[in-house]
Scaffold this motif. Structure first.
Motif, PDB file in Angstrom:
ATOM      1  N   SER A 149      63.177  96.488 153.183  1.00 15.27           N
ATOM      2  CA  SER A 149      62.375  97.621 153.638  1.00 15.27           C
ATOM      3  C   SER A 149      63.179  98.914 153.671  1.00 15.27           C
ATOM      4  CB  SER A 149      61.781  97.337 155.016  1.00 15.27           C
ATOM      5  OG  SER A 149      62.785  97.358 156.011  1.00 15.27           O
ATOM      6  N   SER A 150      64.513  98.816 153.756  1.00 16.94           N
ATOM      7  CA  SER A 150      65.339 100.022 153.773  1.00 16.94           C
ATOM      8  C   SER A 150      65.207 100.809 152.479  1.00 16.94           C
ATOM      9  CB  SER A 150      66.808  99.658 154.005  1.00 16.94           C
ATOM     10  OG  SER A 150      67.370  99.002 152.878  1.00 16.94           O
ATOM     11  N   PHE A 151      64.759 100.140 151.413  1.00  9.26           N
ATOM     12  CA  PHE A 151      64.632 100.831 150.133  1.00  9.26           C
ATOM     13  C   PHE A 151      63.456 101.813 150.117  1.00  9.26           C
ATOM     14  CE2 PHE A 151      67.697  97.745 148.903  1.00  9.26           C
ATOM     15  CZ  PHE A 151      68.400  98.359 147.875  1.00  9.26           C
ATOM     16  N   GLN A 152      62.617 101.782 151.149  1.00  8.61           N
ATOM     17  CA  GLN A 152      61.604 102.831 151.271  1.00  8.61           C
ATOM     18  C   GLN A 152      62.270 104.195 151.411  1.00  8.61           C
ATOM     19  OE1 GLN A 152      58.548 101.818 154.349  1.00  8.61           O
ATOM     20  NE2 GLN A 152      57.228 102.542 152.732  1.00  8.61           N
ATOM     21  N   ILE A 288      73.517 104.657 152.483  1.00 10.69           N
ATOM     22  CA  ILE A 288      73.796 103.824 153.656  1.00 10.69           C
ATOM     23  C   ILE A 288      72.557 103.141 154.222  1.00 10.69           C
ATOM     24  CG2 ILE A 288      75.824 105.193 154.284  1.00 10.69           C
ATOM     25  CD1 ILE A 288      74.203 106.517 156.462  1.00 10.69           C
ATOM     26  N   GLN A 289      71.368 103.464 153.703  1.00 10.75           N
ATOM     27  CA  GLN A 289      70.156 102.813 154.210  1.00 10.75           C
ATOM     28  C   GLN A 289      70.195 101.296 154.076  1.00 10.75           C
ATOM     29  OE1 GLN A 289      67.806 104.813 155.974  1.00 10.75           O
ATOM     30  NE2 GLN A 289      69.600 106.074 155.582  1.00 10.75           N
ATOM     31  N   PRO A 290      70.540 100.753 152.901  1.00 12.31           N
ATOM     32  CA  PRO A 290      70.571  99.283 152.786  1.00 12.31           C
ATOM     33  C   PRO A 290      71.603  98.625 153.699  1.00 12.31           C
ATOM     34  CG  PRO A 290      70.502 100.304 150.614  1.00 12.31           C
ATOM     35  CD  PRO A 290      70.769 101.403 151.605  1.00 12.31           C
ATOM     36  N   ILE A 342      73.048 109.131 162.400  1.00 23.13           N
ATOM     37  CA  ILE A 342      72.351 108.778 163.645  1.00 23.13           C
ATOM     38  C   ILE A 342      70.914 108.339 163.351  1.00 23.13           C
ATOM     39  CG2 ILE A 342      71.398 109.721 165.789  1.00 23.13           C
ATOM     40  CD1 ILE A 342      73.955 111.437 165.998  1.00 23.13           C
ATOM     41  N   ILE A 343      70.204 109.106 162.536  1.00 18.72           N
ATOM     42  CA  ILE A 343      68.795 108.767 162.303  1.00 18.72           C
ATOM     43  C   ILE A 343      68.630 107.578 161.362  1.00 18.72           C
ATOM     44  CG2 ILE A 343      68.041 111.126 162.747  1.00 18.72           C
ATOM     45  CD1 ILE A 343      67.494 111.394 159.744  1.00 18.72           C
ATOM     46  N   SER A 348      66.100 103.320 158.378  1.00 18.40           N
ATOM     47  CA  SER A 348      66.362 102.124 157.587  1.00 18.40           C
ATOM     48  C   SER A 348      65.438 100.966 157.918  1.00 18.40           C
ATOM     49  CB  SER A 348      67.821 101.684 157.766  1.00 18.40           C
ATOM     50  OG  SER A 348      68.085 101.388 159.131  1.00 18.40           O
ATOM     51  N   ILE A 349      64.864 100.954 159.126  1.00 17.23           N
ATOM     52  CA  ILE A 349      64.090  99.770 159.533  1.00 17.23           C
ATOM     53  C   ILE A 349      62.729 100.084 160.127  1.00 17.23           C
ATOM     54  CG2 ILE A 349      66.146  98.362 159.945  1.00 17.23           C
ATOM     55  CD1 ILE A 349      65.750  98.972 162.961  1.00 17.23           C
ATOM     56  N   ASN A 350      62.367 101.364 160.241  1.00 23.77           N
ATOM     57  CA  ASN A 350      61.116 101.651 160.950  1.00 23.77           C
ATOM     58  C   ASN A 350      59.906 101.040 160.262  1.00 23.77           C
ATOM     59  OD1 ASN A 350      59.275 104.077 159.705  1.00 23.77           O
ATOM     60  ND2 ASN A 350      61.401 104.292 159.057  1.00 23.77           N
ATOM     61  N   ALA A 351      59.929 100.948 158.936  1.00 21.75           N
ATOM     62  CA  ALA A 351      58.793 100.385 158.214  1.00 21.75           C
ATOM     63  C   ALA A 351      58.612  98.901 158.516  1.00 21.75           C
ATOM     64  CB  ALA A 351      58.971 100.600 156.712  1.00 21.75           C
ATOM     65  N   VAL A 352      59.717  98.161 158.477  1.00 17.75           N
ATOM     66  CA  VAL A 352      59.609  96.722 158.713  1.00 17.75           C
ATOM     67  C   VAL A 352      59.238  96.423 160.160  1.00 17.75           C
ATOM     68  CG1 VAL A 352      62.060  96.319 159.254  1.00 17.75           C
ATOM     69  CG2 VAL A 352      60.712  94.498 158.244  1.00 17.75           C
ATOM     70  N   VAL A 353      59.747  97.207 161.100  1.00 14.95           N
ATOM     71  CA  VAL A 353      59.407  97.003 162.506  1.00 14.95           C
ATOM     72  C   VAL A 353      57.902  97.143 162.715  1.00 14.95           C
ATOM     73  CG1 VAL A 353      59.630  97.957 164.833  1.00 14.95           C
ATOM     74  CG2 VAL A 353      61.653  97.694 163.402  1.00 14.95           C
TER      75      VAL A 353
END
Length: 441
Positions: A149-152, A288-290, A342-343, A348-353
């Motif tokens: 999901s981090s790839f969003q 750094i997202q992944p 920080i953000i 990186s994970i808001n979509a999957v959450v």
């Protein structure tokens, strides 16, 4: 037990639409100075830009409508169908802008075409995020969902970088006269072609197992899938999405779309330097997202969200204050990157959450509508709020506004349940139950 593998074909197909979407979103706002005069009468250049910006804003407020309509469509017709439809709308909107006739040729009809294109773009943006988030989450096995999901945000940031890179190239190879004449159409032609490529990739995607399972086993509940009534049965989760998005989306827009203007207008950096700072910081942010998404698969989603919440709450005021006084590339880059790191705990994970909060029958709409509402209310208005504080002579008030939004979201992160191990299908539920059965010796 074998380690689950990431289905990279699904990840690419599910996320790449965000690249085109954010590319289109970026080039409209950045090239408006070149095409504003093409659609409105000669005279006040500021009035032309305001009219063009008004049409841009209409697209933004169409996002909740797109979230509702396309979220419903994804829950009723499938994730693949929704992903294909959103990219079709993307291609159509970019092509309409590329071929829109000028005011000189047809009067205000050209502006009407521009408006229709922005309405379509707003619809597609509103649906793309949720369709992509839902597809990436459902198509990836447990233990790899955070990474996938981090790839969003990898693709979203890449779209901004591609648009920014193209702007730099065109500005250095074309005169202002050529850009205002026809050069501004080039980015939109490229956007339409890019969307056509994504359409082809998505036509070959497989539907997710979770959706197929729902389609087979829940025949009697079909009419309730993707409806507001079904969503109201999950009001707590819907409100949770709004609250956990609030702080993240304000911080994201602050350190991405608003950053270049802030460095130029407040810090006084040359526009070229401010643009370079944003480009380089966003590039590292994308990479750094992944890493953060993969970390969440190991330690859970809440630790990353809480880290973002605390960092944004305590770090925004000193960071923005320090950014206001930078005098060169290095200082601006380092401080901007700190904010983006920080953000990353959120992006990186808001979509999957969000996807892990809802059952299959309402997952796409559950992500789409609350997210689009929060984004329109807080993310989309961040730049306007910042400029209002600046024009009022109390620019530091905006820093506290961002911190306050982060505080609200932090309270949610501290009290919400961990979603990493959520079972998204009956097959996963059964597997989890089997794993939990004690072994008797």
């Amino acid at each position: 037990m074998s380690t689950p593998k990431v289905p990279w074909k699904a990840v690419v197909g599910g996320s790449i639409g965000n690249l085109v979407e954010w590319y289109d979103w970026f080039v409209y706002s950045s090239f408006a100075i070149y095409f504003a005069a093409s659609f409105f009468p000669d005279g006040d250049a500021t009035a032309q830009l305001l009219n063009t910006a008004g049409i841009f804003a209409v697209g933004f407020f169409m996002r909740p409508v797109g979230g509702w309509l396309l979220g419903r469509y994804a829950d009723r017709k499938g994730r693949k169908a929704a992903l294909t439809l959103t990219v079709t709308l993307m291609s159509a909107s970019a092509l309409l802008i590329a071929i829109a006739p000028t005011y000189e040729a047809v009067g205000f009809f050209g502006a009407v075409v521009l408006l229709i294109a922005r309405l379509l773009q707003g619809l597609s943006v509103g649906g793309e995020y949720a369709a992509s988030a839902t597809y990436l989450t459902e198509a990836t096995p447990p233990g790899k969902r955070g990474l996938a999901s981090s790839f969003q945000y990898v693709s979203m940031t890449a779209g901004q970088l591609v648009g920014l890179g193209l702007q730099i190239i065109l500005q250095n190879t074309m005169s202002d006269e050529v850009l205002k004449s026809y050069g501004w159409r080039i980015p939109f032609v490229i956007g339409a072609l890019g969307a056509a490529v994504v359409f082809y990739l998505r036509r070959n995607l497989l539907e997710t197992e979770a959706y197929d399972e729902e389609e087979r086993e829940v025949e009697g509940g079909h009419q309730q899938r993707g409806t507001i009534k079904a969503l109201m049965a999950h009001k707590k989760e819907a409100l949770l999405v709004i609250a956990l998005t609030m702080g993240g989306t304000v911080a994201y827009y602050t350190y991405t779309t608003y950053l270049t203007k802030y460095l130029a207008n407040t810090a006084g950096l040359p526009k070229q330097t401010a643009t370079l700072v944003s480009f380089c910081a966003l590039f590292v942010f994308m990479l750094i997202q992944p890493l953060a998404g993969s970390l969440s698969d190991r330690i859970g989603r809440r630790p990353l969200l809480i880290t973002f919440g605390i960092g944004s709450l305590l770090g925004t005021v000193p960071l923005m204050t320090a950014l206001a006084s930078v005098d060169g590339f290095l200082g601006g880059f380092v401080l901007s990157l700190v904010g983006l790191i920080i953000i990353t705990g959120y992006t990186s994970i808001n979509a999957v959450v969000k996807a892990e909060l809802f059952p299959t029958n309402i997952r796409a709409l559950g992500v789409a509508l609350p997210y689009a509402i929060a984004n329109a209310l807080f993310g989309g208005t961040a730049e306007y709020v910042a400029l209002w504080f600046k024009s009022s002579g109390i620019e530091s008030g905006f820093y506290w506004y961002v911190s306050g939004c982060a505080a609200v979201s932090l309270a949610v992160y501290l009290t919400m349940r961990e979603t990493r191990d959520a079972a998204l299908s009956r097959a996963e539920q059964k597997a989890g139950e089997a794993d939990s059965v004690p072994i008797r010796l």
